[in-house]
Design a protein around this motif. Sequence first.
Motif, PDB file in Angstrom:
ATOM      1  N   PHE A  36      18.095  14.064  -7.805  1.00  0.00           N
ATOM      2  CA  PHE A  36      16.839  14.293  -7.083  1.00  0.00           C
ATOM      3  C   PHE A  36      16.809  15.624  -6.335  1.00  0.00           C
ATOM      4  CE2 PHE A  36      17.235   9.753  -7.704  1.00  0.00           C
ATOM      5  CZ  PHE A  36      16.038   9.484  -8.346  1.00  0.00           C
ATOM      6  N   LEU A  52      15.350  16.071  -2.536  1.00  0.00           N
ATOM      7  CA  LEU A  52      14.305  15.082  -2.268  1.00  0.00           C
ATOM      8  C   LEU A  52      14.834  13.767  -1.694  1.00  0.00           C
ATOM      9  CD1 LEU A  52      12.249  15.550  -5.534  1.00  0.00           C
ATOM     10  CD2 LEU A  52      11.506  16.144  -3.236  1.00  0.00           C
ATOM     11  N   LYS A  53      16.137  13.592  -1.629  1.00  0.00           N
ATOM     12  CA  LYS A  53      16.688  12.283  -1.245  1.00  0.00           C
ATOM     13  C   LYS A  53      16.215  11.819   0.136  1.00  0.00           C
ATOM     14  CE  LYS A  53      20.943  13.419  -2.444  1.00  0.00           C
ATOM     15  NZ  LYS A  53      20.729  14.651  -3.187  1.00  0.00           N
ATOM     16  N   ASP A  55      13.437  12.675   1.692  1.00  0.00           N
ATOM     17  CA  ASP A  55      12.019  12.332   1.579  1.00  0.00           C
ATOM     18  C   ASP A  55      11.833  10.976   0.907  1.00  0.00           C
ATOM     19  OD1 ASP A  55      11.301  14.703   2.788  1.00  0.00           O
ATOM     20  OD2 ASP A  55      10.894  15.740   0.903  1.00  0.00           O
ATOM     21  N   ILE A  56      12.638  10.688  -0.096  1.00  0.00           N
ATOM     22  CA  ILE A  56      12.537   9.410  -0.794  1.00  0.00           C
ATOM     23  C   ILE A  56      12.816   8.257   0.169  1.00  0.00           C
ATOM     24  CG2 ILE A  56      13.644   7.966  -2.567  1.00  0.00           C
ATOM     25  CD1 ILE A  56      13.967  10.596  -4.211  1.00  0.00           C
ATOM     26  N   PHE A  62       7.120   8.644  -1.709  1.00  0.00           N
ATOM     27  CA  PHE A  62       8.155   9.226  -2.567  1.00  0.00           C
ATOM     28  C   PHE A  62       9.070   8.166  -3.177  1.00  0.00           C
ATOM     29  CE2 PHE A  62       6.609  13.024  -0.845  1.00  0.00           C
ATOM     30  CZ  PHE A  62       7.234  14.117  -1.389  1.00  0.00           C
ATOM     31  N   ARG A  63       8.989   6.947  -2.709  1.00  0.00           N
ATOM     32  CA  ARG A  63       9.868   5.868  -3.177  1.00  0.00           C
ATOM     33  C   ARG A  63       9.760   5.653  -4.689  1.00  0.00           C
ATOM     34  NH1 ARG A  63      14.571   3.542  -1.878  1.00  0.00           N
ATOM     35  NH2 ARG A  63      14.703   1.637  -3.062  1.00  0.00           N
ATOM     36  N   LEU A  65       9.727   7.705  -6.955  1.00  0.00           N
ATOM     37  CA  LEU A  65      10.589   8.593  -7.725  1.00  0.00           C
ATOM     38  C   LEU A  65      11.884   7.901  -8.127  1.00  0.00           C
ATOM     39  CD1 LEU A  65      10.096  11.916  -5.737  1.00  0.00           C
ATOM     40  CD2 LEU A  65       9.036  11.250  -7.906  1.00  0.00           C
ATOM     41  N   ILE A  66      12.289   6.899  -7.357  1.00  0.00           N
ATOM     42  CA  ILE A  66      13.462   6.092  -7.715  1.00  0.00           C
ATOM     43  C   ILE A  66      13.036   4.841  -8.464  1.00  0.00           C
ATOM     44  CG2 ILE A  66      15.286   4.607  -6.773  1.00  0.00           C
ATOM     45  CD1 ILE A  66      15.728   6.634  -4.604  1.00  0.00           C
ATOM     46  N   ASP A  67      11.974   4.190  -7.979  1.00  0.00           N
ATOM     47  CA  ASP A  67      11.568   2.890  -8.519  1.00  0.00           C
ATOM     48  C   ASP A  67      11.001   2.964  -9.938  1.00  0.00           C
ATOM     49  OD1 ASP A  67      12.360   1.818  -6.114  1.00  0.00           O
ATOM     50  OD2 ASP A  67      10.330   1.670  -5.291  1.00  0.00           O
ATOM     51  N   TYR A  72      10.511  10.945 -11.767  1.00  0.00           N
ATOM     52  CA  TYR A  72      11.051  12.139 -11.111  1.00  0.00           C
ATOM     53  C   TYR A  72      10.951  13.375 -12.004  1.00  0.00           C
ATOM     54  CZ  TYR A  72      14.685  15.456  -9.748  1.00  0.00           C
ATOM     55  OH  TYR A  72      15.375  16.603  -9.455  1.00  0.00           O
TER      56      TYR A  72
END
Length: 87
Positions: A36, A52-53, A55-56, A62-63, A65-67, A72
Amino acid sequence: MKNKENMPEISRFYGIDKITSIMIPKIQDIQALDNFILWVKFDDGKQVHYDLKEDIVTIPAFRGLIDEYGLYRNFQVDMSRTCVTWS
């Protein structure tokens, strides 16, 4: 210099009486790196790694981007070339 209380806020920040234009660097190139981190090159030659970690973790929008798998790396640069968006 004029009385600071009568100056627009941005003028007080920059310590000038009148702002004619402010140059905002444009994104010239961007790559989504592992973990990220975005590598961004601007048209003024500056290059940055934007992690970005945090911000996530702290910004709910921004969550995703992982979910959402693949989101991403599915970024776009807006027409002004100053913002990155995901969809």
